[in-house]
Design a protein around this motif. Structure first.
Motif, PDB file in Angstrom:
ATOM      1  N   GLN A 163       0.663  -1.172  -0.049  1.00 11.69           N
ATOM      2  CA  GLN A 163      -0.041  -0.137  -0.149  1.00 11.69           C
ATOM      3  C   GLN A 163       0.528   1.050   0.075  1.00 11.69           C
ATOM      4  OE1 GLN A 163      -2.713   0.123   3.281  1.00 11.69           O
ATOM      5  NE2 GLN A 163      -4.098   1.887   2.102  1.00 11.69           N
ATOM      6  N   ALA A 164       0.679   2.151  -1.163  1.00 11.34           N
ATOM      7  CA  ALA A 164       1.127   2.986  -1.196  1.00 11.34           C
ATOM      8  C   ALA A 164       0.543   4.332  -0.475  1.00 11.34           C
ATOM      9  CB  ALA A 164       1.894   3.529  -2.747  1.00 11.34           C
ATOM     10  N   PRO A 165       1.231   5.715   0.212  1.00 15.78           N
ATOM     11  CA  PRO A 165       0.487   6.252   0.356  1.00 15.78           C
ATOM     12  C   PRO A 165      -0.396   7.152  -0.654  1.00 15.78           C
ATOM     13  CG  PRO A 165       2.557   7.053   0.575  1.00 15.78           C
ATOM     14  CD  PRO A 165       2.554   5.495  -0.289  1.00 15.78           C
ATOM     15  N   GLY A 166      -1.774   7.258  -0.130  1.00 14.43           N
ATOM     16  CA  GLY A 166      -2.967   8.103  -0.702  1.00 14.43           C
ATOM     17  C   GLY A 166      -3.609   6.262  -1.642  1.00 14.43           C
ATOM     18  N   LYS A 167      -2.999   5.774  -1.756  1.00 17.03           N
ATOM     19  CA  LYS A 167      -3.783   4.476  -2.352  1.00 17.03           C
ATOM     20  C   LYS A 167      -4.623   3.298  -1.682  1.00 17.03           C
ATOM     21  CE  LYS A 167      -1.349   5.575  -6.813  1.00 17.03           C
ATOM     22  NZ  LYS A 167       0.306   4.965  -7.666  1.00 17.03           N
ATOM     23  N   GLY A 168      -4.817   2.400  -3.021  1.00 17.60           N
ATOM     24  CA  GLY A 168      -5.591   1.322  -2.015  1.00 17.60           C
ATOM     25  C   GLY A 168      -4.017  -0.130  -1.555  1.00 17.60           C
ATOM     26  N   ARG A 169      -4.957  -0.449  -1.413  1.00 19.12           N
ATOM     27  CA  ARG A 169      -4.038  -2.298  -0.902  1.00 19.12           C
ATOM     28  C   ARG A 169      -4.068  -3.005  -1.909  1.00 19.12           C
ATOM     29  NH1 ARG A 169      -4.192  -4.160   5.175  1.00 19.12           N
ATOM     30  NH2 ARG A 169      -3.692  -1.893   5.417  1.00 19.12           N
ATOM     31  N   GLU A 170      -2.198  -3.080  -2.866  1.00 20.13           N
ATOM     32  CA  GLU A 170      -2.969  -3.981  -3.720  1.00 20.13           C
ATOM     33  C   GLU A 170      -2.106  -5.383  -3.742  1.00 20.13           C
ATOM     34  OE1 GLU A 170      -1.398  -2.170  -6.996  1.00 20.13           O
ATOM     35  OE2 GLU A 170       0.161  -1.192  -6.378  1.00 20.13           O
ATOM     36  N   GLY A 171      -2.717  -6.294  -4.545  1.00 16.48           N
ATOM     37  CA  GLY A 171      -1.596  -7.920  -4.378  1.00 16.48           C
ATOM     38  C   GLY A 171      -0.258  -7.899  -5.047  1.00 16.48           C
ATOM     39  N   VAL A 172       0.530  -8.599  -4.548  1.00 16.56           N
ATOM     40  CA  VAL A 172       1.482  -8.082  -5.180  1.00 16.56           C
ATOM     41  C   VAL A 172       2.596  -9.418  -5.969  1.00 16.56           C
ATOM     42  CG1 VAL A 172       4.684  -7.203  -4.953  1.00 16.56           C
ATOM     43  CG2 VAL A 172       2.538  -6.453  -4.197  1.00 16.56           C
ATOM     44  N   ALA A 173       1.796 -10.308  -5.395  1.00 11.58           N
ATOM     45  CA  ALA A 173       2.708 -11.945  -5.011  1.00 11.58           C
ATOM     46  C   ALA A 173       1.809 -12.964  -4.599  1.00 11.58           C
ATOM     47  CB  ALA A 173       3.977 -11.842  -5.118  1.00 11.58           C
TER      48      ALA A 173
END
Length: 131
Positions: A39-49
């Motif tokens: 999760q980057a600042p100001g963004k939603g949580r995303e799957g990486v691997a």
């Protein structure tokens, strides 16, 4: 109770490498999947691997060819080798794990990399990549 503890984050320059680790304690499931989210600042949580207990991995398009997910089943430890890091990789990285799932469920969970499929989530480790 199950605990996931991430480590290995830090600050690197663009093009550098880091290896994240996630140690799972009291985690006794035999058929499961584990994953990394960010999760980057100001963004939603995303799957990486993501990876299942049989070693089948899946990667988000934005990390394919740069990141490698592995696991030590005996030690219940998950890793993420990150190479060729970019400033846009800057984020808090979280480890996640499921409860016991069937083989068919694992296929779907690995393919979808959706956080709602994972019952456990760590506290995160910060990765900062400077240009």
């Amino acid at each position: 109770h199950v605990q996931l503890v991430e480590s290995g984050g830090g600050s690197v320059q663009s093009g550098g490498s880091l290896t994240l680790s996630c140690a799972a304690s009291e985690y006794t499931y035999s058929s499961y999947a584990m994953a990394w989210f960010r999760q980057a600042p100001g963004k939603g949580r995303e799957g990486v691997a993501a990876i299942d207990v049989n070693g089948n991995p899946n990667y988000a398009d934005f990390v394919k060819g740069r990141f490698t997910i592995t696991q030590d089943n005996a030690r219940k430890t998950l890793y993420l080798q990150m190479n060729s890091l970019k400033p846009e990789d800057t984020a808090m990285y979280y480890c996640a794990a499921t409860v016991t799932k069937t083989r068919d469920q694992l296929k779907t969970i690995i393919a979808d990399m959706a956080l709602y499929n994972f019952a456990y989530l760590g506290q995160g480790t910060q990765v900062t990549v400077s240009s």
